[in-house]
Design a protein around this motif. Structure first.
Motif, PDB file in Angstrom:
ATOM      1  N   ILE A  10       0.847  -1.207   0.000  1.00  0.00           N
ATOM      2  CA  ILE A  10       0.000   0.000   0.000  1.00  0.00           C
ATOM      3  C   ILE A  10       0.876   1.248   0.000  1.00  0.00           C
ATOM      4  O   ILE A  10       0.645   2.199  -0.749  1.00  0.00           O
ATOM      5  CB  ILE A  10      -0.968  -0.012   1.213  1.00  0.00           C
ATOM      6  N   PHE A  14       1.302   4.198  -2.921  1.00  0.00           N
ATOM      7  CA  PHE A  14       1.239   5.644  -2.679  1.00  0.00           C
ATOM      8  C   PHE A  14       2.612   6.312  -2.785  1.00  0.00           C
ATOM      9  O   PHE A  14       2.780   7.472  -2.384  1.00  0.00           O
ATOM     10  CB  PHE A  14       0.629   5.924  -1.289  1.00  0.00           C
ATOM     11  N   PRO A  53     -16.486  12.412   1.821  1.00  0.00           N
ATOM     12  CA  PRO A  53     -16.220  11.859   3.141  1.00  0.00           C
ATOM     13  C   PRO A  53     -17.134  12.431   4.208  1.00  0.00           C
ATOM     14  O   PRO A  53     -17.131  11.957   5.332  1.00  0.00           O
ATOM     15  CB  PRO A  53     -14.780  12.274   3.413  1.00  0.00           C
TER      16      PRO A  53
ATOM     17  N   LEU B  19     -12.848   8.281  10.375  1.00  0.00           N
ATOM     18  CA  LEU B  19     -11.426   8.609  10.239  1.00  0.00           C
ATOM     19  C   LEU B  19     -10.808   7.872   9.058  1.00  0.00           C
ATOM     20  O   LEU B  19     -10.013   8.442   8.311  1.00  0.00           O
ATOM     21  CB  LEU B  19     -10.675   8.267  11.529  1.00  0.00           C
ATOM     22  N   ARG B  21     -12.350   6.878   6.388  1.00  0.00           N
ATOM     23  CA  ARG B  21     -12.866   7.483   5.159  1.00  0.00           C
ATOM     24  C   ARG B  21     -12.154   8.805   4.863  1.00  0.00           C
ATOM     25  O   ARG B  21     -11.733   9.067   3.743  1.00  0.00           O
ATOM     26  CB  ARG B  21     -14.364   7.724   5.302  1.00  0.00           C
ATOM     27  N   SER B  22     -12.014   9.621   5.892  1.00  0.00           N
ATOM     28  CA  SER B  22     -11.324  10.900   5.690  1.00  0.00           C
ATOM     29  C   SER B  22      -9.892  10.657   5.242  1.00  0.00           C
ATOM     30  O   SER B  22      -9.411  11.292   4.297  1.00  0.00           O
ATOM     31  CB  SER B  22     -11.319  11.713   6.991  1.00  0.00           C
ATOM     32  N   PHE B  24      -8.620   8.059   3.769  1.00  0.00           N
ATOM     33  CA  PHE B  24      -8.575   7.461   2.427  1.00  0.00           C
ATOM     34  C   PHE B  24      -8.813   8.520   1.350  1.00  0.00           C
ATOM     35  O   PHE B  24      -8.070   8.606   0.364  1.00  0.00           O
ATOM     36  CB  PHE B  24      -9.633   6.353   2.321  1.00  0.00           C
ATOM     37  N   VAL B  25      -9.858   9.314   1.540  1.00  0.00           N
ATOM     38  CA  VAL B  25     -10.176  10.326   0.517  1.00  0.00           C
ATOM     39  C   VAL B  25      -9.045  11.346   0.413  1.00  0.00           C
ATOM     40  O   VAL B  25      -8.632  11.724  -0.678  1.00  0.00           O
ATOM     41  CB  VAL B  25     -11.524  11.018   0.830  1.00  0.00           C
ATOM     42  N   LEU B  26      -8.532  11.749   1.564  1.00  0.00           N
ATOM     43  CA  LEU B  26      -7.459  12.749   1.533  1.00  0.00           C
ATOM     44  C   LEU B  26      -6.199  12.193   0.871  1.00  0.00           C
ATOM     45  O   LEU B  26      -5.531  12.881   0.107  1.00  0.00           O
ATOM     46  CB  LEU B  26      -7.132  13.227   2.961  1.00  0.00           C
ATOM     47  N   ARG B  27      -5.886  10.904   1.134  1.00  0.00           N
ATOM     48  CA  ARG B  27      -4.659  10.328   0.564  1.00  0.00           C
ATOM     49  C   ARG B  27      -4.843   9.948  -0.901  1.00  0.00           C
ATOM     50  O   ARG B  27      -4.024  10.296  -1.746  1.00  0.00           O
ATOM     51  CB  ARG B  27      -4.236   9.074   1.367  1.00  0.00           C
ATOM     52  N   HIS B  28      -5.920   9.236  -1.182  1.00  0.00           N
ATOM     53  CA  HIS B  28      -6.080   8.657  -2.514  1.00  0.00           C
ATOM     54  C   HIS B  28      -6.605   9.666  -3.533  1.00  0.00           C
ATOM     55  O   HIS B  28      -6.120   9.714  -4.661  1.00  0.00           O
ATOM     56  CB  HIS B  28      -7.035   7.465  -2.424  1.00  0.00           C
ATOM     57  N   PHE B  29      -7.599  10.440  -3.161  1.00  0.00           N
ATOM     58  CA  PHE B  29      -8.218  11.327  -4.138  1.00  0.00           C
ATOM     59  C   PHE B  29      -7.624  12.734  -4.105  1.00  0.00           C
ATOM     60  O   PHE B  29      -7.664  13.437  -5.087  1.00  0.00           O
ATOM     61  CB  PHE B  29      -9.732  11.389  -3.922  1.00  0.00           C
ATOM     62  N   GLU B  30      -7.124  13.147  -2.954  1.00  0.00           N
ATOM     63  CA  GLU B  30      -6.569  14.504  -2.882  1.00  0.00           C
ATOM     64  C   GLU B  30      -5.047  14.502  -2.790  1.00  0.00           C
ATOM     65  O   GLU B  30      -4.435  15.561  -2.707  1.00  0.00           O
ATOM     66  CB  GLU B  30      -7.172  15.244  -1.691  1.00  0.00           C
ATOM     67  N   VAL B  52      -5.218   4.560   6.870  1.00  0.00           N
ATOM     68  CA  VAL B  52      -5.159   4.379   5.411  1.00  0.00           C
ATOM     69  C   VAL B  52      -5.091   2.886   5.074  1.00  0.00           C
ATOM     70  O   VAL B  52      -5.795   2.415   4.169  1.00  0.00           O
ATOM     71  CB  VAL B  52      -3.939   5.133   4.816  1.00  0.00           C
ATOM     72  N   PHE B  53      -4.270   2.126   5.802  1.00  0.00           N
ATOM     73  CA  PHE B  53      -4.160   0.681   5.534  1.00  0.00           C
ATOM     74  C   PHE B  53      -5.529  -0.002   5.661  1.00  0.00           C
ATOM     75  O   PHE B  53      -5.932  -0.779   4.799  1.00  0.00           O
ATOM     76  CB  PHE B  53      -3.200   0.002   6.521  1.00  0.00           C
ATOM     77  N   VAL B  56      -7.813   0.945   2.734  1.00  0.00           N
ATOM     78  CA  VAL B  56      -7.470   0.302   1.453  1.00  0.00           C
ATOM     79  C   VAL B  56      -7.872  -1.171   1.490  1.00  0.00           C
ATOM     80  O   VAL B  56      -8.413  -1.700   0.512  1.00  0.00           O
ATOM     81  CB  VAL B  56      -5.958   0.456   1.154  1.00  0.00           C
TER      82      VAL B  56
END
Lengths: 267, 71
Positions: A10, A14, A53, B19, B21-22, B24-30, B52-53, B56
């Motif tokens: 993972i 990233f 989110p 947490l 979800r936040s 994940f969205v911040l890392r993956h999409f932003e 994040v782990f 995912v």
């Protein structure tokens, strides 16, 4: 040979893998294939709509909390400052939920963080706000309080932006310091509730407040903070956030319920 | 297929904690860094990584079977 863990992969996806993982991936076809499988899934999600989110999470929070808040309508509301009541309200809302439930966990985390924070500022006066009267009123009180905080922050930033000779670093530092504690709690609350835009705007505000609260009586430093907040367009972001908060504050309770009807997923 | 993936992602997001979800969205999409996400969410680096782990893993759990079942 030790293969890469899923966590290593993972991080590699990233582009944050350790040198050791990268070295292993160069040598191991099995792990490269596993990374490719991960990449296929993750890349596929990029072409999908970006999940919000915050929105459905917020709605689900309110669907869950609403019956509990209604039950509180008749309960006596203790005299306390806003922040204490905010934490107490979250604590009571989360108390009846089964351990392991996502939302309960998030709220428990928030309460712990906020509680630790509040215990660190015992004796500091909390802002006065209207009494909680109804369930819809409870949310409204929180939104009103956040709106007041945003308004005070915007006034401070406008003064910083327009900065005449009467503006002194010492005055700004003192006001920024007073806003900083509340801002931290609102930022944590927004982050825990998945309110991404609000959390980002409040995080940016917090950086400026920290800068201001540490100002020396030195014009050059003040000009530097002014320039940074202009570059970030922070005042505009706070205007947008304040408008959103006002809209939510003024929205009829019935229409908010209707919004949540599409989201019956358990939490 | 796209419709299935959208539904799968939606289900996966519903499976994440706030947490996760936040994060994940911040890392993956932003494409925010782990350090930035930690700062925004009030988490340490290790807790941020683990959020994040977990996110995912859950997203894979929902989407991998859909992708592998598609022709």
């Amino acid at each position: 040979m030790r293969h890469s863990s899923e966590e290593d992969l993972i991080l590699a996806y990233f582009e944050e893998a350790s040198d050791r993982t990268l070295e292993h991936l160069r040598a191991c076809g099995l792990c490269r294939r596993e990374l490719e499988r991960l990449r296929e899934v993750m890349d596929a999600t990029r072409s999908l709509a970006v999940p919000d989110p915050g929105a459905d999470y917020g709605r689900r929070v309110w669907r869950r909390l609403e019956p509990r808040l209604r039950a509180e309508e008749t309960a006596p509301v203790p005299e306390a400052g806003l922040l204490e009541r905010l934490v107490e309200w979250w604590r009571r809302a989360g108390a009846g939920w089964a351990p392991g439930r996502q939302l309960g966990w998030a709220l428990a985390t928030l309460v712990l963080v906020a509680g630790a924070f509040l215990f660190g500022r015992l004796g500091a006066p909390a802002p006065a706000v209207p009494q909680v009267a109804t369930s819809a009123g409870t949310e409204r009180v929180l939104l009103v309080a956040l709106g007041v905080h945003l308004e005070r922050s915007r006034v401070l930033l406008r003064e910083l932006d327009n900065g005449g000779s009467e503006i002194t670093a010492a005055k700004l530092a003192s006001r920024a310091d007073r806003l900083l504690d509340d801002n931290r709690l609102y930022r944590l609350a927004a982050g825990a509730a998945g309110e991404k835009s609000a959390a980002l705007a409040l995080a940016e505000l917090e950086r400026v407040l920290v800068d201001l609260s540490h100002l020396d009586p030195d014009d050059a430093a003040l000009a530097d903070v002014r320039q940074r907040q202009r570059r970030r367009g922070l005042l505009w972001k706070l205007e947008v956030l304040a408008t959103t908060v006002e809209d939510r504050r003024d929205a009829p309770w019935a229409s908010r319920e209707a919004i949540g009807d599409d989201h019956e997923t358990s939490i | 297929m796209r419709h299935d993936l959208n539904r799968g992602l939606s289900r996966a997001m519903g499976d994440l904690s706030a947490l996760e979800r936040s994060a994940f969205v911040l890392r993956h999409f932003e494409q925010r860094s782990l350090a930035e996400i930690g700062e925004l969410l009030g988490l340490g680096t290790s807790a941020t990584k683990h959020a994040v782990f977990r996110a995912v893993r859950k997203v894979r759990h929902h989407l991998q079977p859909l992708m592998e079942a598609s022709p």
